[in-house]
Design an enzyme around this catalytic site. Structure first.
Site, PDB file in Angstrom:
ATOM      1  N   GLY A  30      14.288  13.201 -31.723  1.00 16.24           N
ATOM      2  CA  GLY A  30      14.975  14.432 -31.318  1.00 16.24           C
ATOM      3  C   GLY A  30      15.860  14.963 -32.426  1.00 16.24           C
ATOM      4  O   GLY A  30      15.873  16.167 -32.720  1.00 16.24           O
ATOM      5  N   ASN A  44      27.530   4.922 -38.448  1.00 13.11           N
ATOM      6  CA  ASN A  44      28.394   4.327 -37.406  1.00 13.11           C
ATOM      7  C   ASN A  44      29.854   4.743 -37.580  1.00 13.11           C
ATOM      8  O   ASN A  44      30.442   4.532 -38.641  1.00 13.11           O
ATOM      9  CB  ASN A  44      28.295   2.802 -37.449  1.00 13.11           C
ATOM     10  CG  ASN A  44      26.939   2.302 -37.007  1.00 13.11           C
ATOM     11  OD1 ASN A  44      25.925   2.601 -37.647  1.00 13.11           O
ATOM     12  ND2 ASN A  44      26.902   1.559 -35.924  1.00 13.11           N
ATOM     13  N   ASN A  46      32.018  -2.386 -27.542  1.00 14.78           N
ATOM     14  CA  ASN A  46      31.567  -3.582 -26.799  1.00 14.78           C
ATOM     15  C   ASN A  46      32.417  -4.797 -27.138  1.00 14.78           C
ATOM     16  O   ASN A  46      32.940  -5.480 -26.261  1.00 14.78           O
ATOM     17  CB  ASN A  46      30.110  -3.902 -27.151  1.00 14.78           C
ATOM     18  CG  ASN A  46      29.130  -3.302 -26.163  1.00 14.78           C
ATOM     19  OD1 ASN A  46      29.508  -2.539 -25.297  1.00 14.78           O
ATOM     20  ND2 ASN A  46      27.867  -3.635 -26.325  1.00 14.78           N
ATOM     21  N   PRO A 104      17.696  -1.400 -35.859  1.00 18.38           N
ATOM     22  CA  PRO A 104      17.681  -1.505 -37.322  1.00 18.38           C
ATOM     23  C   PRO A 104      18.309  -2.808 -37.822  1.00 18.38           C
ATOM     24  O   PRO A 104      19.347  -3.231 -37.312  1.00 18.38           O
ATOM     25  CB  PRO A 104      18.500  -0.298 -37.782  1.00 18.38           C
ATOM     26  CG  PRO A 104      18.521   0.626 -36.614  1.00 18.38           C
ATOM     27  CD  PRO A 104      18.464  -0.232 -35.404  1.00 18.38           C
ATOM     28  N   GLN A 126      22.229  -8.936 -38.867  1.00 18.92           N
ATOM     29  CA  GLN A 126      21.974  -7.526 -39.157  1.00 18.92           C
ATOM     30  C   GLN A 126      23.291  -6.846 -39.534  1.00 18.92           C
ATOM     31  O   GLN A 126      24.361  -7.247 -39.076  1.00 18.92           O
ATOM     32  CB  GLN A 126      21.291  -6.815 -37.974  1.00 18.92           C
ATOM     33  CG  GLN A 126      22.102  -6.694 -36.708  1.00 18.92           C
ATOM     34  CD  GLN A 126      21.940  -7.861 -35.771  1.00 18.92           C
ATOM     35  OE1 GLN A 126      21.813  -8.995 -36.202  1.00 18.92           O
ATOM     36  NE2 GLN A 126      21.957  -7.592 -34.477  1.00 18.92           N
ATOM     37  N   TYR A 134      16.018   9.762 -29.162  1.00 19.36           N
ATOM     38  CA  TYR A 134      17.176  10.129 -29.986  1.00 19.36           C
ATOM     39  C   TYR A 134      16.759  10.312 -31.444  1.00 19.36           C
ATOM     40  O   TYR A 134      17.043  11.353 -32.052  1.00 19.36           O
ATOM     41  CB  TYR A 134      18.244   9.043 -29.866  1.00 19.36           C
ATOM     42  CG  TYR A 134      19.541   9.357 -30.574  1.00 19.36           C
ATOM     43  CD1 TYR A 134      20.372  10.385 -30.128  1.00 19.36           C
ATOM     44  CD2 TYR A 134      19.951   8.618 -31.679  1.00 19.36           C
ATOM     45  CE1 TYR A 134      21.574  10.669 -30.767  1.00 19.36           C
ATOM     46  CE2 TYR A 134      21.151   8.888 -32.317  1.00 19.36           C
ATOM     47  CZ  TYR A 134      21.955   9.917 -31.858  1.00 19.36           C
ATOM     48  OH  TYR A 134      23.141  10.193 -32.506  1.00 19.36           O
TER      49      TYR A 134
END
Length: 314
Positions: A149, A175, A191, A275, A210, A146
């Site tokens: 790409g 995001n 989620n 990340p 994070q 990803y």
């Protein structure tokens, strides 16, 4: 009335379906293309009766021959669960898909918008991320299909711009969340909400320290439209996202409070190359597009929770 003919690849997906809606509201003639790998018919079912909306099942890794004036290239699985399911196909979608859509844009002289991603920055060593930061990407890791790409697609867009004079717009999307997210896409907002509504433990990968920045879908689509309408000199890449940063743990706690759930937090190992920080510097978007997000996280989450609550009650 002369309606602009607009192609949206990935138009039955989360972002694509909201974009198709806005384009129809703006009196465009919209062709929605999707192979339904992650896109869902439910996302666009309410548009099917509109005479100016057309659905075409097609995979962008194969050429497409249409007459259009604008192209929004959103086709590509965007969550790790989906893009790692078939990493070779993910790379093909980003690279072959870009080549095919750029070829179409060149033939029709259409302006073409590329939905790139904050993942081009990898696990960043610069915070917040600015457009001139070249990133810290592992080219052979499990996320590379990803990340690389999309980086290659950006290369192709700028080479077509330089070599063929194509009008391009490249947006690096951070995001984004909201109604019509796929319930099984593995992204953190969906989620957490689904797990909380089901009363299941909320799985946090790593220790939850994070950080991410979350932009509501309506704000993001508004940025797309403004970027497409900008002068031809505005090629990008432009960061599009919400600069307000949250830790993953803080987001989980906010979702638990908002849903009234009794879910407990459980902690699992951090995936490879995940990340540690992700926050956009949107100074250029503010200056060039006059855009910044307006929907607060509480309002956006409330609408998203309501969507998933209805979805799970079916």
């Amino acid at each position: 009335m002369i309606r602009r003919k607009v192609l949206v690849t990935g138009g039955a997906g989360f972002l694509g379906s909201h974009l198709c809606e806005r384009l129809l509201d703006a009196d465009c003639d919209v062709i929605c293309v999707d192979n339904f790998f992650t896109g869902r018919k439910e996302n666009i079912a309410h548009l099917m009766g509109n005479p100016y909306f057309e659905m075409l099942r097609h995979d962008v890794t194969f050429p497409l021959y249409l007459e259009v004036e604008e192209i929004y290239n959103l086709a590509c699985p965007a969550s790790p669960v989906h893009y790692q399911f078939d990493p070779v196909q993910t790379t093909k979608t980003s690279v072959h898909g870009a080549i095919n859509m750029l070829g179409l844009a060149r033939r029709t002289r259409a302006t073409i918008f590329q939905a790139s991603t904050s993942e081009v920055y990898g696990d960043p060593e610069v915070h917040p991320q600015r457009e001139d930061y070249r990133g810290n990407v592992n080219p052979i890791g499990p996320r590379a299909c990803y990340d690389e790409g999309k980086r290659c697609a950006e290369t192709l867009f700028f080479d077509y711009h330089r070599q063929h004079g194509l009008n391009i717009r490249v947006a690096r999307i951070f995001n984004t969340y909201g109604p019509r997210m796929h319930p099984n896409d593995g992204r953190v907002v969906s989620n957490f909400i689904v797990q909380a509504l089901r009363g299941e433990p909320i799985a946090i990968y790593g220790d939850g320290s994070q950080s991410r920045s979350f932009c509501y879908v309506d704000d993001m689509v508004e940025a797309f439209l403004r970027m497409m309408a900008a002068p031809d000199a505005v090629t990008g890449p432009l960061n599009l996202g919400n600069p307000v940063e949250f830790t993953i743990r803080a987001l989980a706690e906010k979702v638990i409070a908002m849903t009234g759930s009794h879910s407990e937090l459980i902690f699992r190992p951090l995936p490879e190359d995940d990340p540690r920080q992700r926050q956009p510097d949107i100074a250029q978007a503010r200056e060039i597009l006059g855009w910044e997000p307006s929907v607060q996280i509480e309002d956006g989450l409330e609408r998203t929770v309501a969507y998933f609550r209805q979805l799970l009650d079916r």
